[in-house]
Design a protein around this motif. Structure first.
Motif, PDB file in Angstrom:
ATOM      1  N   THR A 218       2.609  -8.173  10.842  1.00  0.00           N
ATOM      2  CA  THR A 218       2.233  -7.748   9.492  1.00  0.00           C
ATOM      3  C   THR A 218       2.703  -6.319   9.223  1.00  0.00           C
ATOM      4  OG1 THR A 218       0.013  -7.157  10.294  1.00  0.00           O
ATOM      5  CG2 THR A 218       0.288  -9.321   9.295  1.00  0.00           C
ATOM      6  N   LEU A 219       2.688  -5.474  10.243  1.00  0.00           N
ATOM      7  CA  LEU A 219       3.183  -4.110  10.054  1.00  0.00           C
ATOM      8  C   LEU A 219       4.690  -4.107   9.772  1.00  0.00           C
ATOM      9  CD1 LEU A 219       1.159  -2.263  12.827  1.00  0.00           C
ATOM     10  CD2 LEU A 219       0.935  -1.934  10.351  1.00  0.00           C
ATOM     11  N   ALA A 220       5.417  -5.000  10.430  1.00  0.00           N
ATOM     12  CA  ALA A 220       6.867  -5.090  10.185  1.00  0.00           C
ATOM     13  C   ALA A 220       7.164  -5.562   8.766  1.00  0.00           C
ATOM     14  CB  ALA A 220       7.508  -6.035  11.199  1.00  0.00           C
ATOM     15  N   ALA A 221       6.218  -6.321   8.180  1.00  0.00           N
ATOM     16  CA  ALA A 221       6.401  -6.824   6.817  1.00  0.00           C
ATOM     17  C   ALA A 221       6.066  -5.780   5.765  1.00  0.00           C
ATOM     18  CB  ALA A 221       5.542  -8.071   6.604  1.00  0.00           C
ATOM     19  N   CYS A 222       5.482  -4.663   6.185  1.00  0.00           N
ATOM     20  CA  CYS A 222       5.089  -3.617   5.243  1.00  0.00           C
ATOM     21  C   CYS A 222       6.270  -2.738   4.851  1.00  0.00           C
ATOM     22  CB  CYS A 222       4.003  -2.730   5.863  1.00  0.00           C
ATOM     23  SG  CYS A 222       2.412  -3.539   6.085  1.00  0.00           S
ATOM     24  N   PRO A 224       8.394   0.517   4.853  1.00  0.00           N
ATOM     25  CA  PRO A 224       8.528   1.618   5.810  1.00  0.00           C
ATOM     26  C   PRO A 224       7.782   2.848   5.294  1.00  0.00           C
ATOM     27  CG  PRO A 224      10.646   0.563   5.412  1.00  0.00           C
ATOM     28  CD  PRO A 224       9.697  -0.002   4.405  1.00  0.00           C
ATOM     29  N   GLY A 225       7.016   3.489   6.173  1.00  0.00           N
ATOM     30  CA  GLY A 225       6.273   4.676   5.782  1.00  0.00           C
ATOM     31  C   GLY A 225       4.922   4.393   5.155  1.00  0.00           C
ATOM     32  N   VAL A 226       4.413   3.165   5.314  1.00  0.00           N
ATOM     33  CA  VAL A 226       3.104   2.812   4.763  1.00  0.00           C
ATOM     34  C   VAL A 226       2.000   3.641   5.434  1.00  0.00           C
ATOM     35  CG1 VAL A 226       2.663   0.946   6.428  1.00  0.00           C
ATOM     36  CG2 VAL A 226       1.646   0.838   4.136  1.00  0.00           C
ATOM     37  N   GLY A 249       7.662   5.305  13.009  1.00  0.00           N
ATOM     38  CA  GLY A 249       7.736   5.740  11.621  1.00  0.00           C
ATOM     39  C   GLY A 249       7.550   4.618  10.622  1.00  0.00           C
ATOM     40  N   GLN A 250       7.450   3.369  11.100  1.00  0.00           N
ATOM     41  CA  GLN A 250       7.177   2.272  10.172  1.00  0.00           C
ATOM     42  C   GLN A 250       5.850   2.525   9.448  1.00  0.00           C
ATOM     43  OE1 GLN A 250       8.804  -0.091   8.931  1.00  0.00           O
ATOM     44  NE2 GLN A 250       7.294  -1.503   8.068  1.00  0.00           N
ATOM     45  N   VAL A 251       4.878   3.069  10.171  1.00  0.00           N
ATOM     46  CA  VAL A 251       3.642   3.576   9.572  1.00  0.00           C
ATOM     47  C   VAL A 251       3.733   5.098   9.579  1.00  0.00           C
ATOM     48  CG1 VAL A 251       1.137   3.775   9.818  1.00  0.00           C
ATOM     49  CG2 VAL A 251       2.264   1.595  10.280  1.00  0.00           C
ATOM     50  N   ALA A 252       3.684   5.699   8.386  1.00  0.00           N
ATOM     51  CA  ALA A 252       3.814   7.159   8.308  1.00  0.00           C
ATOM     52  C   ALA A 252       2.602   7.846   8.908  1.00  0.00           C
ATOM     53  CB  ALA A 252       3.990   7.588   6.848  1.00  0.00           C
TER      54      ALA A 252
END
Length: 307
Positions: A218-222, A224-226, A249-252
Motif C-alpha cells: 500500500t505504501l508503494a501505491a501511494c 512519493p513523499g506522502v 523517501g517514498q514516505v516523506a
C-alpha cells in the motif's frame, strides 16, 4: 472477594473524580499503573467484579472466567481491540465504549502531528538548538490545496476532517460503515486514498481484516513523499515497511501516536529516525478527555448494570 458492595475493577491506577462519584455505590478496585494480563486475572479471581472499566492491559477469556458475576466490560475510550469480544459474547457479557469522549483530544493530536511533519517542527527545533539557521536551505510543505485521505470517519475522523478543511485541504475518506459525512468530505475507496493523498491519517479501529493495512504494497501505491499519521492503533501499520519507506523517501515523514508493542522498547528501530515524529499514545490524554472518558465509561457500565 468483597461481601459488601458489588465490585468494579478498573484496569489502571485512577479514575476521574466525577466518574468515581457516579460509582459511589460500588467498591472500586484499581489494578495499578501498568497491570499485566495476569494481574487482571488474579484480581478478577480475588474480587469477582460485576464490571470492568478498561484503561490499560488486555481483558481476555481467562479474566472473564475468573469473574462469574461479570456483566459488563466498559472501555475508558473508544477502542475495544484489547477486549476479547468473542469470549465476552459467548458469556453474555456486554462490551461498551465511551465513543467520542476523547474525539477532540485525539483529532487535535493528529492535527499537531500532521503540522509537525509538514513543517519539520521537531527537526528545525533540534537544528536551532544546535546553533543552525536553515532559512536559506529549508522548505516546508504548504498544506492548503493538498489532499488528505482519512481512513475512518467516526467521531475522531470527522472532527479531524473539519480541521483539515479549515486549513484549506481537500478531504477524501474511506469508511464502509459511515452513515453520513459532511459535505466537504468526498467518500473514496482505498485505491483512491493511496493514489491521491498527500497526507494519510488513520482513524479506524483495529480488526483482523485491517491489521497491517499500511504495508509495503500500500505504501508503494501511494504518492512519493506522502505523509502518514496514526493516532489510532499501532497494529494498523507494518512498522518495518514504514521504516523502509521513510528511509527511501517514498514516505516523506510520519507522525505516530500508537505502536505495535507498547510501551516502545529500548532500541526500537524507529528511535533516531529523523523524519519520524513520535508521541507515547497520549492523543486522548488530556485533562478534559480524562474526565469525559471516565464519566462515559462509568455511565455505560451503570446503564448495563441497571437492566
Amino acid at each position: 472477594m468483597n461481601q459488601g458492595k458489588p465490585t468494579i475493577l478498573v484496569t489502571g491506577a485512577d479514575l476521574a473524580a466525577p466518574a468515581l462519584q457516579l460509582l459511589r455505590d460500588y467498591e472500586i478496585v484499581f489494578a495499578g499503573k501498568t497491570p499485566s494480563e495476569e494481574d487482571i486475572v488474579a484480581l478478577c479471581r480475588q474480587h469477582d467484579p460485576v464490571a470492568i472499566i478498561v484503561r490499560y492491559s488486555k481483558v481476555g477469556e481467562r479474566a472473564m472466567a475468573a469473574a462469574p458475576s461479570l456483566r459488563v466490560i466498559s472501555k475508558h475510550g473508544s477502542g475495544t481491540d484489547t477486549i476479547d469480544k468473542v469470549a465476552a459474547r459467548a458469556r453474555g457479557i456486554e462490551v461498551v465504549a465511551a465513543a467520542g469522549a476523547n474525539a477532540a483530544a485525539v483529532a487535535e493530536q493528529a492535527l499537531a502531528l500532521m503540522l509537525a511533519c509538514a513543517k519539520s517542527v521537531t527537526t528545525l527545533n533540534a537544528r536551532m538548538h544546535a546553533g543552525h539557521w536553515d532559512k536559506s536551505t529549508h522548505k516546508s510543505l504548504e498544506l492548503e490545496g493538498r489532499t488528505v485521505g482519512l481512513i475512518g470517519l467516526g467521531a475522531i475522523g470527522q472532527r479531524f476532517a473539519k480541521m483539515a478543511d479549515a486549513v484549506g485541504m481537500r478531504v477524501i475518506g474511506f469508511d464502509p460503515y459511515a452513515k453520513a459525512v459532511p459535505d466537504f468530505v468526498r467518500l473514496a475507496d482505498l485505491e483512491t486514498i493511496w493514489r491521491e493523498s498527500d497526507v494519510i491519517s488513520l482513524h479506524c479501529p483495529l480488526t483482523d481484516d485491517n491489521r497491517n493495512l499500511i504495508n509495503a504494497g500500500t505504501l508503494a501505491a501511494c504518492k512519493p513523499g506522502v505523509i502518514i499519521i496514526n493516532t489510532a492503533r499501532g497494529g494498523l501499520i507494518d512498522e518495518a515497511a514504514l521504516l523502509d519507506a521513510l528511509k527511501s523517501g517514498q514516505v516523506a515523514s510520519a507522525g505516530l501516536d500508537s505502536f505495535q508493542v507498547e510501551p516502545m522498547v529500548a532500541g526500537h528501530p524507529f528511535l533516531g529516525t529523523d523524519n519520524l515524529v513520535l508521541s507515547p499514545h497520549i492523543g486522548g490524554v488530556t485533562g478534559d478527555a480524562y474526565v469525559k472518558m471516565g464519566v462515559g465509561a462509568a455511565s455505560n457500565a451503570l446503564a448495563v448494570l441497571a437492566r
